[in-house]
Enzyme design. Structure first.
Site: not given
Ligand code: COS
Length: 382
Positions: A121-122, A128, A336, A362, A364
């Site tokens: 939990a950061l 952010g 494709i 983790e 950008t």
């Protein structure tokens, strides 16, 4: 781990992916949940304990070994990886890297078996990329801290038994120096959850807000026992996590190339299989180049990490390259497949949406660029 035991583990995971996980992908997408029976099988295989040292009951894999297993696992929908991801990676590694002996003994054996799930939990509504600006506060009251704040997009929060929670313990210290990392049991009174987030992809992985309202936690739960070091712990955990994410990207590249090749060899247009057209071959070849380059880079960075070298810059290069690469590989896979690539039935469109997150979480791509350039400048100035 000796080579034979490791190969046995890798082959077991490979079989599990082919026989159990890939066939369950549609159900996971439909139910927006991973079936409990599969989570139990992941426990039984020891997957929650990949990164926990053997003396605490885990498999004690090196980063290189862990990356190889995660690559296997993520040939199946990346959602299965997210079940174990926070426990193997960012949720537990703060304790492994910086925890006291007592903290390790209390938590790691339970995390290793998967009896306990860890969550990291950061991130917050206002913090952010600028992680050091976080506002969740922990105010000291005797032998305890009282925590108030909100964390955002927290993976596995509702199934977590424990959070590695970053909070500001020194109100007057702005930025990184005032942050501490806490081990916070999820059943502590005052913790509640927001509604599950509705996401672009990765259906079945759970993220939501976590609200801390006057949560009382012993001061002894600060990782390492010393306040003010939590930001560094988080950064070290993220460095390592970025190697893990590259392994995720690589597993997804493998699957996307497999799907692309099969389709190109099956699909006929203008009287021949599309795999025989050179413009389709160019798409396939470019995806192989992206994959092999990621593989080579991942092996070298993981080996450096295992040797104890300073790898922040390398981890950012790897995370940046690998996640951009799998984005390109997914885009080519859709191309494709043509019209079929846009249709849910063929799954490629799902993976295309799933991989998009890799360039964001983790750290950008832009944050990785900043870390790389900053380290380059520091090196040149030294
Ligand atoms: N390993 C160890 N220590 C580190 C570190 C690392 N990788 N990175 C930074 N630190 C240390 C620094 O050395 C510094 O310590 P000193 O004050 O003793 O010198 C301290 O931590 C603060 O570092 P810095 O000044 O670089 O902090 P910034 O606020 O400038 O950090 C970045 C900026 C971009 C590096 C950081 O905010 C970041 O990584 N953001 C992305 C966060 C993220 O990935 N979020 C994803 C959500 S979590 S899944």
């Amino acid at each position: 781990m000796d080579i034979e035991t490791f190969d046995l583990l890798r082959n077991t995971v490979r079989r599990f992916v082919d026989e159990r996980l890939i066939p369950a992908e549609d159900q996971v997408e439909h139910d927006d949940a991973v079936p409990p029976a599969i989570i139990q099988e992941m426990r039984d295989l020891g997957l929650f304990g990949l990164s926990v040292p053997e003396e605490y009951g885990g498999l004690g894999l090196t980063m290189s070994e862990e990356a190889a297993i995660i690559r296997e696992l993520t040939r199946a929908s990346v959602v299965f990886r997210s079940v174990i991801g926070t426990t193997v990676g960012i949720g537990s590694q703060g304790i492994v890297m910086d925890g006291t002996e007592q903290q390790k003994r209390e938590w790691l054996p339970r995390l290793a078996t998967g009896e306990a799930v860890a969550s990291f939990a950061l991130t917050e509504p206002e913090a952010g990329s600028d992680a050091a600006s976080l506002r969740t506060v922990a105010v000291r009251e005797g032998d305890f801290y009282r925590i108030n704040g909100t964390k955002r997009y927290i993976t596995n929060a509702p199934r977590a038994s424990v959070f590695t929670l970053m909070a500001r313990t020194e109100a007057d210290v702005k930025g990184a120096g005032g942050i501490s990392a806490f081990i916070l049991p999820a059943d502590t009174p005052g913790i509640s959850f927001g509604k599950p987030d509705k996401k672009m992809g990765q259906k079945g992985s759970i993220t939501c807000d976590v609200i801390f309202d006057d949560v009382k936690v012993p001061a002894a739960n600060i990782i390492g026992g010393v306040p003010g070091r939590g930001f560094k712990t988080a950064m070290k955990v993220l460095d390592r996590g970025r190697i893990h994410i590259a392994a995720v990207a690589l597993g997804m590249c493998d699957r996307l190339i497999d799907m692309s090749l099969r389709y190109a060899m099956e699909r006929k247009q203008f009287g021949q299989r599309i795999a025989d057209f050179q413009l389709v071959q160019a798409l396939l070849a470019d995806s192989k180049v992206d994959t092999l380059t990621t593989e080579a880079l991942m092996r070298s960075v993981a080996a450096k990490f295992d040797a104890g070298e300073k790898v922040s810059l390398d981890c950012s290069v790897l995370k940046y390259f690998s996640t951009e690469a799998v984005g390109r590989v997914a885009d080519r896979a859709v191309q494709i497949h043509g019209g079929a690539g846009y249709m849910a039935e063929y799954k490629v469109e799902r993976f295309y949406r799933d991989v998009r997150l890799l360039r964001i979480y983790e750290g950008t791509s832009q944050i990785q660029q900043i870390i790389i350039a900053r380290e380059m400048l520091r090196g040149a100035e030294a």
